[in-house]
Structure formats: structure tokens, C-alpha cells
Enzyme design. Structure first.
Site, PDB file in Angstrom:
ATOM      1  N   HIS A  26       0.784  -1.216   0.104  1.00  0.00           N
ATOM      2  CA  HIS A  26      -0.278   0.234  -0.176  1.00  0.00           C
ATOM      3  C   HIS A  26       0.646   1.344   0.219  1.00  0.00           C
ATOM      4  O   HIS A  26       1.945   1.211   0.520  1.00  0.00           O
ATOM      5  CB  HIS A  26      -0.611   0.466   1.312  1.00  0.00           C
ATOM      6  CG  HIS A  26      -2.858  -0.916   1.229  1.00  0.00           C
ATOM      7  ND1 HIS A  26      -2.148  -2.147   0.835  1.00  0.00           N
ATOM      8  CD2 HIS A  26      -3.539  -0.810   0.020  1.00  0.00           C
ATOM      9  CE1 HIS A  26      -2.902  -2.828   0.722  1.00  0.00           C
ATOM     10  NE2 HIS A  26      -3.921  -1.755   0.296  1.00  0.00           N
ATOM     11  N   SER A  60      -6.433   3.505  -5.723  1.00  0.00           N
ATOM     12  CA  SER A  60      -5.689   3.793  -5.379  1.00  0.00           C
ATOM     13  C   SER A  60      -5.492   5.771  -5.223  1.00  0.00           C
ATOM     14  O   SER A  60      -5.886   6.395  -4.528  1.00  0.00           O
ATOM     15  CB  SER A  60      -4.214   3.559  -4.558  1.00  0.00           C
ATOM     16  OG  SER A  60      -3.627   2.370  -4.157  1.00  0.00           O
ATOM     17  N   PHE A 119       1.017   3.299   6.738  1.00  0.00           N
ATOM     18  CA  PHE A 119       0.101   3.357   7.552  1.00  0.00           C
ATOM     19  C   PHE A 119      -0.924   3.455   6.378  1.00  0.00           C
ATOM     20  O   PHE A 119      -1.644   3.757   5.163  1.00  0.00           O
ATOM     21  CB  PHE A 119      -0.246   4.596   7.780  1.00  0.00           C
ATOM     22  CG  PHE A 119      -1.655   5.340   8.348  1.00  0.00           C
ATOM     23  CD1 PHE A 119      -2.079   5.320   9.648  1.00  0.00           C
ATOM     24  CD2 PHE A 119      -2.064   6.282   7.818  1.00  0.00           C
ATOM     25  CE1 PHE A 119      -3.137   5.736   9.858  1.00  0.00           C
ATOM     26  CE2 PHE A 119      -3.466   7.046   8.233  1.00  0.00           C
ATOM     27  CZ  PHE A 119      -3.942   6.350   9.381  1.00  0.00           C
ATOM     28  N   VAL A 120      -2.233   2.325   6.523  1.00  0.00           N
ATOM     29  CA  VAL A 120      -2.775   2.585   5.705  1.00  0.00           C
ATOM     30  C   VAL A 120      -4.660   2.117   6.435  1.00  0.00           C
ATOM     31  O   VAL A 120      -4.968   1.781   7.678  1.00  0.00           O
ATOM     32  CB  VAL A 120      -3.056   0.258   5.368  1.00  0.00           C
ATOM     33  CG1 VAL A 120      -4.569   0.250   4.636  1.00  0.00           C
ATOM     34  CG2 VAL A 120      -1.728   0.237   4.703  1.00  0.00           C
ATOM     35  N   MET A 121      -4.775   2.832   5.572  1.00  0.00           N
ATOM     36  CA  MET A 121      -6.851   3.569   5.970  1.00  0.00           C
ATOM     37  C   MET A 121      -7.655   3.542   4.831  1.00  0.00           C
ATOM     38  O   MET A 121      -6.608   4.046   3.550  1.00  0.00           O
ATOM     39  CB  MET A 121      -6.847   4.702   6.647  1.00  0.00           C
ATOM     40  CG  MET A 121      -8.107   4.972   7.247  1.00  0.00           C
ATOM     41  SD  MET A 121      -7.534   6.691   8.332  1.00  0.00           S
ATOM     42  CE  MET A 121      -9.851   6.996   8.943  1.00  0.00           C
ATOM     43  N   VAL A 178      -9.659   5.123   3.105  1.00  0.00           N
ATOM     44  CA  VAL A 178     -10.287   6.939   3.311  1.00  0.00           C
ATOM     45  C   VAL A 178     -11.179   7.498   2.806  1.00  0.00           C
ATOM     46  O   VAL A 178     -11.604   8.562   2.545  1.00  0.00           O
ATOM     47  CB  VAL A 178      -8.431   7.524   2.547  1.00  0.00           C
ATOM     48  CG1 VAL A 178      -7.775   7.540   3.637  1.00  0.00           C
ATOM     49  CG2 VAL A 178      -7.903   6.864   1.427  1.00  0.00           C
TER      50      VAL A 178
END
Length: 175
Positions: free
Chosen positions: A71, A88, A123-125, A127
Site C-alpha cells: 500500500h 488508490s 499507514f493503511v486506512m 480513506v
């Protein structure tokens, strides 16, 4: 992403086509749909998603780590250079990450660096539909987690990202 497809058509596809259509649902990780293909036919989008998440959860730790590391940073170098996947790019744009103020952009860069230094992965979220302020707040809060908690949270966020991506690919959610 890819063109939309019905669940009925997806269930009937040869494994290679199935894996190709769903190859980026889990960022740069076609091994996930490949692993789930044998569980067909899927009765719903939810059962497809559950099967794919089960493949991830059953994977060895190094493979899960590679999935997390696949990611991109949020509002990071790849985004600035146009190097994100179409999914993405769309997700980050939906959260306004392509319109950060200079101060927000600097904060994202600082948090990305601190997060990677602490945890060893980005950091993966999920969104989509979130504001920049919500994302930055979550970023800062999650920096207080321990590595195991954050590893599990990253996988949970990846599962949510995949669910959102599947809803864009599957046009008829019934077989």
C-alpha cells in the site's frame, strides 16, 4: 479499477481471468483472488469478500506484511508523481488528499515517516469518504498503538478497502 462484471460471470470465469479481474482488489496482491478462486461459486459479494479475507488471514506473516507494504503512503511521493494504481488514486482523491494545503502535505509526510519508522510498514486506512482532518487525526492516534495492534488494524483496513473496491467492480451482487 477494471470494468464492472456480474457475480455470475465472475463465478464462471477461468481462474486466470478471475484473478486478473480481481487482481488489484488487494493492492498489488493477485495471490489473494487466486487463493479464493477455488471457493466459487460465490452466492454474494459478501461471500466473495469473506473468502478473499480468509485467504489473507490464513497467509503466513511475511506474506501479510508484504500485502501491507504494497500500500502507498497517503499523500505521499507516489501520489505526487502519479504512480498510484487507479483505485488508490481515486480513493485518495475522494478524501481530498490530492488537494492538501502545504501544511497538511507536510504533516502527512511527517506522519508517514514517523509511522514507518515505528512500525516498519505504511499507514493503511480506508480513506474513501473520509476528510483530511479525520485521516490526520486517525494517523496521529494510531501512532500510539503497539506494532501487533497496528499490524492487525492495517489488515482490517485492507479488508475494508477491498470491500469498497469489490462494490465498484461487481455490478450485480447476486449469482
Amino acid at each position: 479499477m477494471t470494468e464492472t462484471v456480474t457475480l455470475k460471470a465472475l463465478n464462471a470465469m477461468p481462474m486466470e481471468d478471475f484473478a486478473t479481474v480481481l487482481g488489484d482488489v488487494f493492492e498489488h496482491s493477485p495471490w489473494v483472488p487466486e487463493g479464493a478462486a477455488g471457493a466459487r461459486p460465490f452466492a454474494s459479494l459478501e461471500t466473495l469478500h469473506d473468502a478473499m479475507v480468509a485467504v489473507v488471514l490464513a497467509a503466513p506473516h511475511p506474506q501479510k506484511l508484504a500485502l501491507i507494504r504494497a500500500h502507498p503512503d497517503l499523500a505521499g511521493r507516489l501520489a505526487v508523481e502519479g504512480g498510484l494504481t487507479r483505485a488508490s488514486t481515486s480513493e485518495q482523491a475522494s478524501a481530498g488528499l490530492d488537494h492538501c494545503t502545504p501544511e497538511e502535505f507536510e504533516r502527512f509526510q511527517s506522519l508517514n515517516a514517523a509511522y514507518k519508522a515505528k512500525f516498519g510498514f505504511p499507514f493503511v486506512m480506508a480513506v474513501k469518504g473520509r476528510s483530511r482532518a479525520e485521516i490526520l487525526d486517525s494517523f496521529a492516534q494510531r501512532l500510539d498503538n503497539d506494532r501487533e495492534t497496528e499490524f492487525d488494524e492495517a489488515l482490517a483496513q485492507i479488508a475494508e478497502i477491498a470491500r469498497l473496491r469489490l462494490t465498484e467492480i461487481i455490478e450485480d451482487r447476486r449469482p
